[in-house]
Enzyme design. Structure first.
Site, PDB file in Angstrom:
ATOM      1  N   LYS A  47       6.260 -56.935   1.011  1.00 18.68           N
ATOM      2  CA  LYS A  47       5.230 -57.302   1.989  1.00 18.68           C
ATOM      3  C   LYS A  47       4.122 -58.113   1.299  1.00 18.68           C
ATOM      4  O   LYS A  47       4.037 -58.130   0.067  1.00 18.68           O
ATOM      5  CB  LYS A  47       4.664 -56.035   2.630  1.00 18.68           C
ATOM      6  N   TYR A 268     -26.017 -66.661 -11.592  1.00 19.00           N
ATOM      7  CA  TYR A 268     -26.838 -66.317 -10.425  1.00 19.00           C
ATOM      8  C   TYR A 268     -27.667 -65.070 -10.684  1.00 19.00           C
ATOM      9  O   TYR A 268     -27.144 -64.068 -11.189  1.00 19.00           O
ATOM     10  CB  TYR A 268     -25.957 -66.076  -9.200  1.00 19.00           C
TER      11      TYR A 268
HETATM   12  C1  LIG Z   1       3.413 -50.614   0.754  1.00 16.75           C
HETATM   13  C2  LIG Z   1       4.350 -49.531   1.042  1.00 16.75           C
HETATM   14  C3  LIG Z   1       5.307 -49.149   0.083  1.00 16.75           C
HETATM   15  C4  LIG Z   1       5.279 -49.661  -1.326  1.00 16.75           C
HETATM   16  O1  LIG Z   1       4.223 -49.021  -1.983  1.00 16.75           O
HETATM   17  P1  LIG Z   1       3.923 -49.183  -3.537  1.00 16.75           P
HETATM   18  O2  LIG Z   1       2.897 -48.163  -3.796  1.00 16.75           O
HETATM   19  O3  LIG Z   1       3.420 -50.570  -3.692  1.00 16.75           O
HETATM   20  O4  LIG Z   1       5.175 -48.963  -4.256  1.00 16.75           O
HETATM   21  C5  LIG Z   1       6.257 -48.217   0.439  1.00 16.75           C
HETATM   22  N1  LIG Z   1       6.256 -47.658   1.670  1.00 16.75           N
HETATM   23  C6  LIG Z   1       5.339 -47.982   2.601  1.00 16.75           C
HETATM   24  C7  LIG Z   1       5.385 -47.322   3.925  1.00 16.75           C
HETATM   25  C8  LIG Z   1       4.349 -48.913   2.322  1.00 16.75           C
HETATM   26  O5  LIG Z   1       3.425 -49.194   3.227  1.00 16.75           O
END
Ligand SMILES: *Cc1c(COP(=O)(O)O)cnc(C)c1O
Length: 383
Positions: A47, A268
């Site tokens: 994702k 800044y």
């Molecule tokens: C993002 C996500 C993962 C992967 O999680 P990581 O901690 O990056 O390994 C797995 N399952 C779900 C439901 C997620 O939202």
């Protein structure tokens, strides 16, 4: 350490920084996790554009390394993924179907996660209309209160058998809230709850663990594990050394060097004021590149084995480091310093900024030159 050969198509003067993504390290992390969870099947979570690293380049590498199961959050991400993996790859959409999504799910072979009674009803309606919907996954809320069916929802499903009868359920899943804290009691509680809750649903493979959960041991692997962060080199917890291979390196150009004296200020707000003469360098990476403005005080860059503390505030396109410890003449304008690399991991950068490696990785900007190294079977030109 990875050796990035400069891409002749990208004159280095065009961008402030270079992000190198080591595709072999991603493949090796996948194989490591699959070995660790050898009783289960290891999926790959890609994702958010493979956590910012480029799904088009990363997903085929994971597929070559043996992944057949992929997870994304949105339908759009699934469609994009479908064009770069083979037809047999299974793509699961975590956020599930929203009204109107089923056409795309069928067309692109996407398996939605049904997280609520509403999503189950929606999917069933489509099922009875088209008669051809692919299987779905079901999520139960084992304790995180984010996604998934509650106990009350399961009671409704048991009372109204018609709701799940005939649904093709390919996976029953849940998600751990505290997996990065191995001795947190919630881990065991969530696992027991998933087992109890799944007994009230059609029988299907079970999945609970993402990256950190895999390191809780075989009890947590069940049938399918779903790592994301660990594939990209993020540490599963902060309790020991990180067993995963680092995947990214961020190098930025030095734009200007100057000397400053006590009484002068830096950046800044002039928040840094030296108590003795300092030699400082302005470096071409800033918060618009995803390099957080928070925690600059604890942050640093590296030049070879010399630590370069970040001075004052991070600007939008630049930051300033102290190079007084670098022998004079060794570091000049247009040379590069490392902001993420062998001496400073994504997790170190995150810790200094009061956040987690996930946020650092997914924030890294898109105006870097990106270079993909390793995985020589496919062309090494990125976006
Ligand atoms: C993002 C996500 C993962 C992967 O999680 P990581 O901690 O990056 O390994 C797995 N399952 C779900 C439901 C997620 O939202």
């Amino acid at each position: 350490m990875m050796s990035a050969c400069p891409d002749p198509l990208w004159p280095s003067y065009r961008a402030g920084a270079r992000l190198t993504v080591d595709l072999d390290a991603i493949a090796s992390n996948y194989r490591y996790l699959q070995t660790l969870a050898s009783g289960a099947s290891c999926a790959a979570v890609v994702k958010a554009d493979a956590y910012g690293l480029g799904i088009e380049r990363v997903a085929p590498v994971l597929e070559n390394a043996g992944a057949t199961d992929f997870f994304v959050a949105h339908v759009d991400e699934g469609i994009r993924l479908r064009s770069v993996v083979s037809e047999k790859a299974r793509i699961t959409v975590l956020h599930g179907p929203r009204p109107g999504a089923s056409g795309d799910c069928v067309r692109y072979g996407l398996r939605p996660v049904l997280n609520s009674l509403e999503q189950i009803a929606l999917w069933r309606d489509e099922d009875s209309r088209t008669g051809a919907l692919p299987e779905a996954a079901l999520q139960v809320d084992s304790g995180m209160s984010r996604f998934g069916l509650s106990d009350a929802d399961l009671e409704t499903l048991q009372a109204e058998k018609g709701l799940v009868d005939g649904l093709k359920v390919g996976l029953v899943m849940s998600h751990l809230a505290c997996a990065d804290t191995p001795d947190h009691p919630a881990n065991q509680v969530q696992k027991s709850r998933l087992l109890q809750m799944s007994a009230r649903l059609p029988s299907a493979p079970l999945s609970l663990s993402a990256s950190s959960g895999i390191f809780l041991g075989p009890d947590y692997h069940l049938d399918v594990v779903r790592p994301g962060a660990a594939l990209y080199g993020i540490a599963p917890n902060r309790t020991g050394p990180n067993p995963l291979s680092p995947v990214v390196r961020l190098q930025a150009h030095v734009l200007q060097i100057r000397e400053i004296l006590p009484g002068e200020g830096v950046g800044y707000g002039l928040t840094y004021q030296p108590d003795r003469p300092r030699r400082i360098a302005t470096v071409a990476v800033g918060y618009a590149d995803g390099f957080s403005r928070h925690g600059a005080g604890q942050g640093c860059a590296w030049f070879e084995d010399i630590r370069l503390p970040i001075l004052g505030r991070v600007s939008m396109d630049s930051l300033i480091v102290d190079i007084s410890d670098v022998p004079e003449g060794k570091l000049g304008p247009d040379m590069m310093v490392d902001l993420i690399g062998s001496r400073r991991s994504v997790d170190d950068v995150a810790e200094a900024a009061g956040t987690i490696g996930y946020e650092v990785l997914t924030s890294l900007g898109h105006r870097f030159h990106r270079e993909y190294v390793g995985n020589q079977e496919t062309p090494s030109k990125g976006d």
